[in-house]
Enzyme design. Structure first.
Site, PDB file in Angstrom:
ATOM      1  N   ASP A   1       0.853  -1.194   0.000  1.00  0.00           N
ATOM      2  CA  ASP A   1       0.000   0.000   0.000  1.00  0.00           C
ATOM      3  C   ASP A   1       0.880   1.232   0.000  1.00  0.00           C
ATOM      4  O   ASP A   1       2.123   1.113  -0.023  1.00  0.00           O
ATOM      5  CB  ASP A   1      -0.987  -0.018   1.183  1.00  0.00           C
ATOM      6  CG  ASP A   1      -2.339   0.569   0.792  1.00  0.00           C
ATOM      7  OD1 ASP A   1      -2.361   1.734   0.353  1.00  0.00           O
ATOM      8  OD2 ASP A   1      -3.353  -0.135   0.896  1.00  0.00           O
TER       9      ASP A   1
ATOM     10  N   HIS B   1      -2.827   3.407  -4.628  1.00  0.00           N
ATOM     11  CA  HIS B   1      -2.253   2.844  -3.393  1.00  0.00           C
ATOM     12  C   HIS B   1      -0.839   2.318  -3.647  1.00  0.00           C
ATOM     13  O   HIS B   1      -0.461   1.259  -3.135  1.00  0.00           O
ATOM     14  CB  HIS B   1      -3.142   1.722  -2.838  1.00  0.00           C
ATOM     15  CG  HIS B   1      -4.395   2.225  -2.178  1.00  0.00           C
ATOM     16  ND1 HIS B   1      -4.414   2.788  -0.928  1.00  0.00           N
ATOM     17  CD2 HIS B   1      -5.683   2.259  -2.610  1.00  0.00           C
ATOM     18  CE1 HIS B   1      -5.659   3.144  -0.597  1.00  0.00           C
ATOM     19  NE2 HIS B   1      -6.446   2.835  -1.613  1.00  0.00           N
TER      20      HIS B   1
ATOM     21  N   GLU C   1      -9.789   3.048  -5.203  1.00  0.00           N
ATOM     22  CA  GLU C   1      -9.432   4.418  -4.830  1.00  0.00           C
ATOM     23  C   GLU C   1      -8.246   4.975  -5.624  1.00  0.00           C
ATOM     24  O   GLU C   1      -7.357   5.589  -5.053  1.00  0.00           O
ATOM     25  CB  GLU C   1      -9.117   4.484  -3.326  1.00  0.00           C
ATOM     26  CG  GLU C   1     -10.292   4.069  -2.460  1.00  0.00           C
ATOM     27  CD  GLU C   1      -9.982   4.099  -0.966  1.00  0.00           C
ATOM     28  OE1 GLU C   1     -10.758   4.719  -0.233  1.00  0.00           O
ATOM     29  OE2 GLU C   1      -8.977   3.496  -0.546  1.00  0.00           O
TER      30      GLU C   1
HETATM   31  C1  ACM Z   1     -10.801  -0.377   0.532  1.00  0.00           C
HETATM   32  O1  ACM Z   1     -11.263  -0.379   1.696  1.00  0.00           O
HETATM   33  N1  ACM Z   1     -10.201   0.720   0.058  1.00  0.00           N
HETATM   34  C2  ACM Z   1     -10.910  -1.520  -0.329  1.00  0.00           C
END
Ligand code: ACM
Ligand code: ZN
Length: 548
Positions: free
Chosen positions: A199, A279, A343
């Site tokens: 991440d 991410h 995201e």
């Molecule tokens: C997530 O909680 N961004 C998958």
């Protein structure tokens, strides 16, 4: 033939023993979680001692027999002799296969009386689940005579994907802690461990071809304290406080092989998650050339989502990711690779000449279709390696890659849309599948957590198959998963607090037939089972102890 006569004999003994005697007391509540599909407890007791033999009728079950023996050795300091024929005296545990093949690899039948325990399973996984049931019936204290309450059980799971996730990027958990987590999954008959390895805040998997990923990307120079503040314009506040302490950790490829093998013994598939296109700041801190701007970047020190993501217009980005994924495929034997997909902010792509050229060249409508192009290109590569991709539900935006499975986290609508498109789905909506949310209404009495209130009874009551799908469409719902994001979970003891006993509740939502579920009954069994958790020194949340 010998096996069949042995089986018939056992079944005959079982039937005699299960005939109800008029003077019998009502059957005891057994501390089983998840509740088996069909179960008839009896008042008999099987007494397991060092004289008890295991009759193994098929060598293929040897690994599970070894697992049982190693459990008995660790907890009771005894090891049972394994034989292939009916012993002339004493009691025994018999392990046999049915004399038909139905492909029911996770099913098991368990019949027990004071003389014998008989497992019938077609697959190794089925036998393993039977053994986990037997283990839950064993006493907690170390004793030479292990008294086991008897029951007749026919068991099989409701769903094929029974998952738990752990974010090891925001905070790192040691190899031993990850194994402990896998032990909890095994206890509740989960079969998927979704390992969030990558991440913005840390890259945790050693990749031989790109050593800087761990040398730089596994480190962050400090970590934000508490929750980020936000300015009026929605930007992170300058008032945020940081701890000033270097933070890091990663798993070597040998660590990963060890964990995958550990999970395999417990019939748990490890699904690694390699996030893209968003991410990805920890990777870009090490290799900024695969971003839109060229960097430089630092591994994120706060929570939230970074604007900087992989450049979708640069072919070398895809080569970089494919080289990483090639090593990932070699490490993880399971069918699915999780490619993230959630995201991904599109600001950089909008301003990047290469990304914009890609949109024109590929005749894409917008940045959402560019994301779909990105994921589809990665899917093609992974399919060529014999793998399937699974991604968060944003991979629906701009069009689903042809063979992708979807993990529905922004509610259930993504999962419904994917199932209608005949794509496999894992349900993991924030409520009730995010175990980083609070467990009690009064947040002041709880350790810091993200977001809202997600109590045990909501998790227990979850039905992963949504209304509004046809029977045919419902078949695409593979199951569900509990997610443990760790922004505010700094140590393993808090992982336990946040995930236990919600993990136990979810296991029953995923295993037990819906008409057999009953929250009150679950809490009664959980109270008995919690003594096992105490014995294991698990730091579980205890709100249920006050519930009737
Ligand atoms: C997530 O909680 N961004 C998958
Ligand atoms: Zn770009």
């Amino acid at each position: 033939m010998k096996n069949i006569s042995l089986l018939l004999l056992c079944l005959f003994v079982s039937i005699i023993s299960f005939a109800q005697r008029p003077d019998e007391k009502p059957a005891k509540l057994l501390p089983l979680i998840p509740l088996p599909k069909e179960m008839t407890p009896s008042n008999d007791e099987f007494i397991l001692t060092d004289k008890t033999k295991i009759i193994l009728t098929n060598e293929k079950f040897k690994p599970e027999v070894n697992y049982l023996n190693s459990y008995l050795k660790t907890h009771y300091d005894l090891e049972l002799q394994v034989v292939s024929n009916m012993p002339s005296d004493g009691n025994y545990i018999m392990i046999a296969q049915p004399d038909f093949e139905a492909g029911w690899l996770e099913n098991y039948d368990l019949t027990m009386n004071q003389n014998q325990i008989v497992f019938i399973a077609e697959g190794n996984a089925g036998l393993f689940y039977g053994l986990e049931t037997l283990i839950q019936l064993m006493p907690l204290e170390k004793t030479k005579e292990i008294k086991i309450s008897c029951a007749e059980i026919k068991d099989s799971p409701r769903y094929t994907w029974r998952g738990m996730h752990l974010d090891c990027s925001r905070h790192f958990f040691s190899k031993e802690e990850v194994k402990k987590y896998i032990d909890y999954l095994a206890m509740y008959k989960f079969n998927v461990f979704h390992w969030h390895l990558v991440d913005d805040q840390g890259w945790r998997i050693e990749i031989n071809k790109y050593p800087l990923l761990t040398k730089m990307g596994s480190l962050r120079k400090e970590t934000i304290i508490g929750k980020p503040a936000w300015d009026k314009d929605g930007k992170p506040s300058k008032d945020d406080k940081y701890d000033g302490t270097l933070y890091g950790g990663f798993y070597t490829q040998n660590d990963i092989k060890e964990i995958v093998a550990y999970a395999q013994v417990r019939h748990i598939t490890v699904v690694p998650e390699i996030e893209m296109p968003g991410h990805s700041l920890a990777a870009l801190a090490a290799y900024p050339q695969y971003s839109c701007t060229g960097g430089p970047f630092e591994t994120y020190t706060k929570w939230g989502v970074s604007d900087d993501v992989y450049c979708a217009g640069n072919d070398s980005t895809f080569l970089f990711l494919q080289n990483i994924l090639a090593e990932v495929c070699d490490l993880f034997p399971g069918k699915y690779i999780h490619i993230g997909g959630d995201e991904c902010l599109k600001e950089r792509w909008k301003a990047c000449a290469k990304c914009q050229k890609r949109i024109v060249d590929e005749k894409l409508k917008d940045e959402n279709e560019l994301q779909s192009y990105f994921i589809t290109r990665i899917e093609k590569y992974l399919n060529s390696k014999g793998k399937q991709i699974i991604g968060w539900d944003e991979i629906l935006d701009g069009g689903l890659a042809p063979n992708a499975a979807v993990m529905s986290w922004r509610g259930i609508s993504g999962g419904i849309a994917a199932a209608k498109q005949k794509h496999n789905v894992v349900m993991t909506p924030g409520k009730p599948c995010y175990f980083d949310h609070y467990q009690a209404k009064d947040k002041t009495k709880e350790p810091l957590a993200i977001g809202g209130y997600n109590p045990l009874d909501s998790v227990y009551g979850y039905n992963p198959t949504p209304k509004g799908l046809t029977e045919e469409e419902s078949k695409f719902i593979m199951g569900a998963q509990g997610n443990v994001w760790t922004e505010y979970i700094t140590d393993f003891s808090k992982v336990e607090y946040m995930s236990m006993p919600r993990m136990a509740a979810l296991s029953e939502a995923l295993w037990t037939p819906i008409d057999k579920k009953n929250y009150k009954d679950f809490v009664s069994r959980l109270k008995l089972h919690s003594k096992a958790l105490d014995k294991m020194n698990v730091n579980y949340a205890k709100h249920f102890l006050n519930q009737k």
